[in-house]
Write a protein that holds these residues in place. Structure first.
Motif, PDB file in Angstrom:
ATOM      1  N   TYR A  85       0.836  -1.204   0.000  1.00 49.29           N
ATOM      2  CA  TYR A  85       0.000   0.000   0.000  1.00 49.29           C
ATOM      3  C   TYR A  85       0.872   1.256   0.000  1.00 49.29           C
ATOM      4  O   TYR A  85       0.613   2.203  -0.739  1.00 49.29           O
ATOM      5  CB  TYR A  85      -0.942  -0.009   1.207  1.00 49.29           C
ATOM      6  N   GLY A  86       1.939   1.254   0.783  1.00 51.74           N
ATOM      7  CA  GLY A  86       2.859   2.393   0.811  1.00 51.74           C
ATOM      8  C   GLY A  86       3.580   2.569  -0.511  1.00 51.74           C
ATOM      9  O   GLY A  86       3.741   3.686  -1.001  1.00 51.74           O
ATOM     10  N   GLN A  87       4.012   1.473  -1.138  1.00 52.70           N
ATOM     11  CA  GLN A  87       4.702   1.547  -2.418  1.00 52.70           C
ATOM     12  C   GLN A  87       3.786   2.052  -3.519  1.00 52.70           C
ATOM     13  O   GLN A  87       4.243   2.693  -4.462  1.00 52.70           O
ATOM     14  CB  GLN A  87       5.239   0.174  -2.822  1.00 52.70           C
ATOM     15  N   ALA A  88       2.504   1.766  -3.412  1.00 57.34           N
ATOM     16  CA  ALA A  88       1.540   2.213  -4.417  1.00 57.34           C
ATOM     17  C   ALA A  88       1.182   3.688  -4.245  1.00 57.34           C
ATOM     18  O   ALA A  88       0.408   4.228  -5.026  1.00 57.34           O
ATOM     19  CB  ALA A  88       0.271   1.364  -4.350  1.00 57.34           C
ATOM     20  N   GLY A  89       1.732   4.336  -3.238  1.00 59.77           N
ATOM     21  CA  GLY A  89       1.503   5.764  -3.047  1.00 59.77           C
ATOM     22  C   GLY A  89       0.538   6.104  -1.937  1.00 59.77           C
ATOM     23  O   GLY A  89       0.256   7.279  -1.703  1.00 59.77           O
ATOM     24  N   GLY A  90       0.024   5.111  -1.243  1.00 64.53           N
ATOM     25  CA  GLY A  90      -0.876   5.361  -0.124  1.00 64.53           C
ATOM     26  C   GLY A  90      -0.083   5.752   1.113  1.00 64.53           C
ATOM     27  O   GLY A  90       1.099   5.447   1.233  1.00 64.53           O
ATOM     28  N   THR A  91      -0.732   6.434   2.044  1.00 62.69           N
ATOM     29  CA  THR A  91      -0.087   6.787   3.307  1.00 62.69           C
ATOM     30  C   THR A  91      -0.360   5.675   4.301  1.00 62.69           C
ATOM     31  O   THR A  91      -1.503   5.444   4.682  1.00 62.69           O
ATOM     32  CB  THR A  91      -0.634   8.123   3.850  1.00 62.69           C
ATOM     33  N   ARG A  92       0.701   4.980   4.679  1.00 63.45           N
ATOM     34  CA  ARG A  92       0.558   3.862   5.601  1.00 63.45           C
ATOM     35  C   ARG A  92       0.060   4.358   6.957  1.00 63.45           C
ATOM     36  O   ARG A  92       0.311   5.488   7.357  1.00 63.45           O
ATOM     37  CB  ARG A  92       1.890   3.155   5.756  1.00 63.45           C
ATOM     38  N   ALA A  93      -0.648   3.487   7.663  1.00 65.63           N
ATOM     39  CA  ALA A  93      -1.235   3.848   8.956  1.00 65.63           C
ATOM     40  C   ALA A  93      -0.172   4.366   9.921  1.00 65.63           C
ATOM     41  O   ALA A  93      -0.395   5.340  10.638  1.00 65.63           O
ATOM     42  CB  ALA A  93      -1.967   2.651   9.554  1.00 65.63           C
ATOM     43  N   ARG A  94       1.002   3.754   9.926  1.00 68.14           N
ATOM     44  CA  ARG A  94       2.055   4.177  10.857  1.00 68.14           C
ATOM     45  C   ARG A  94       2.654   5.531  10.492  1.00 68.14           C
ATOM     46  O   ARG A  94       3.298   6.161  11.310  1.00 68.14           O
ATOM     47  CB  ARG A  94       3.144   3.123  10.941  1.00 68.14           C
ATOM     48  N   ASP A  95       2.450   5.978   9.250  1.00 68.25           N
ATOM     49  CA  ASP A  95       3.000   7.259   8.811  1.00 68.25           C
ATOM     50  C   ASP A  95       2.036   8.425   8.998  1.00 68.25           C
ATOM     51  O   ASP A  95       2.396   9.573   8.762  1.00 68.25           O
ATOM     52  CB  ASP A  95       3.413   7.177   7.337  1.00 68.25           C
ATOM     53  N   ARG A  96       0.819   8.125   9.397  1.00 65.70           N
ATOM     54  CA  ARG A  96      -0.160   9.189   9.611  1.00 65.70           C
ATOM     55  C   ARG A  96       0.127   9.892  10.927  1.00 65.70           C
ATOM     56  O   ARG A  96       0.444   9.263  11.928  1.00 65.70           O
ATOM     57  CB  ARG A  96      -1.577   8.633   9.633  1.00 65.70           C
ATOM     58  N   LYS A  97      -0.008  11.206  10.914  1.00 66.84           N
ATOM     59  CA  LYS A  97       0.183  11.971  12.143  1.00 66.84           C
ATOM     60  C   LYS A  97      -1.097  11.918  12.968  1.00 66.84           C
ATOM     61  O   LYS A  97      -2.192  11.990  12.419  1.00 66.84           O
ATOM     62  CB  LYS A  97       0.496  13.436  11.813  1.00 66.84           C
ATOM     63  N   PRO A  98      -0.962  11.819  14.281  1.00 65.15           N
ATOM     64  CA  PRO A  98      -2.180  11.822  15.107  1.00 65.15           C
ATOM     65  C   PRO A  98      -2.813  13.217  15.087  1.00 65.15           C
ATOM     66  O   PRO A  98      -2.119  14.227  14.976  1.00 65.15           O
ATOM     67  CB  PRO A  98      -1.665  11.480  16.504  1.00 65.15           C
ATOM     68  N   PRO A  99      -4.136  13.280  15.149  1.00 68.74           N
ATOM     69  CA  PRO A  99      -4.794  14.587  15.130  1.00 68.74           C
ATOM     70  C   PRO A  99      -4.436  15.390  16.381  1.00 68.74           C
ATOM     71  O   PRO A  99      -4.289  14.846  17.467  1.00 68.74           O
ATOM     72  CB  PRO A  99      -6.278  14.250  15.096  1.00 68.74           C
ATOM     73  N   ARG A 100      -4.268  16.681  16.193  1.00 74.12           N
ATOM     74  CA  ARG A 100      -3.980  17.565  17.330  1.00 74.12           C
ATOM     75  C   ARG A 100      -5.261  18.243  17.778  1.00 74.12           C
ATOM     76  O   ARG A 100      -6.090  18.597  16.949  1.00 74.12           O
ATOM     77  CB  ARG A 100      -2.969  18.646  16.916  1.00 74.12           C
ATOM     78  N   PRO A 101      -5.405  18.445  19.068  1.00 75.30           N
ATOM     79  CA  PRO A 101      -6.617  19.127  19.534  1.00 75.30           C
ATOM     80  C   PRO A 101      -6.608  20.587  19.056  1.00 75.30           C
ATOM     81  O   PRO A 101      -5.561  21.218  18.955  1.00 75.30           O
ATOM     82  CB  PRO A 101      -6.524  19.056  21.061  1.00 75.30           C
ATOM     83  N   ARG A 102      -7.765  21.064  18.762  1.00 76.49           N
ATOM     84  CA  ARG A 102      -7.896  22.454  18.304  1.00 76.49           C
ATOM     85  C   ARG A 102      -7.757  23.391  19.491  1.00 76.49           C
ATOM     86  O   ARG A 102      -8.169  23.095  20.601  1.00 76.49           O
ATOM     87  CB  ARG A 102      -9.253  22.690  17.661  1.00 76.49           C
ATOM     88  N   ALA A 103      -7.192  24.566  19.210  1.00 77.88           N
ATOM     89  CA  ALA A 103      -7.065  25.569  20.261  1.00 77.88           C
ATOM     90  C   ALA A 103      -8.442  26.115  20.585  1.00 77.88           C
ATOM     91  O   ALA A 103      -9.265  26.364  19.708  1.00 77.88           O
ATOM     92  CB  ALA A 103      -6.148  26.684  19.794  1.00 77.88           C
TER      93      ALA A 103
END
Length: 108
Positions: A85-103
């Motif tokens: 999936y990563g080689q095909a250009g998808g963003t692997r689950a481990r490479d996703r940044k966790p969402p930050r809380p909004r101010a």
């Protein structure tokens, strides 16, 4: 209205997909095989060189749809954190940044 499509980005993505697909030549998306994908990719490049913009854009849209379907297939078969999936250009689950809380908005 459809989203504007970047032909060069689609061709780059198609190159990544082709590389992964060639390593798994038996993978099919419905009735679309690796050979069908390669034919569409070369036809797209030929159309781009002739300068027929409308036809090129239609082919690029179709090629982009195939790229999206291929990535979805890789994600569904091998998982969202797989190397394929990563080689095909998808963003692997481990490479996703966790969402930050909004101010919080200042009250006053």
């Amino acid at each position: 209205m459809t989203k504007a499509l970047s032909v060069s980005a689609t061709l780059k993505d198609a190159g990544c997909v082709r590389t992964v697909w060639e390593s798994i030549p038996s993978f099919k998306m419905g009735n679309v095989s690796l050979n069908d994908f390669i034919t569409k990719e070369y036809a797209k490049k030929d159309v781009e060189l002739t300068g027929v913009k409308d036809s090129r854009d239609d082919n690029a849209r179709h090629l982009n749809d195939l790229v999206t379907r291929f990535r979805s297939g890789m994600r569904s078969v091998y998982g969202p954190d797989s190397a394929q999936y990563g080689q095909a250009g998808g963003t692997r689950a481990r490479d996703r940044k966790p969402p930050r809380p909004r101010a919080k908005a200042a009250t006053g």
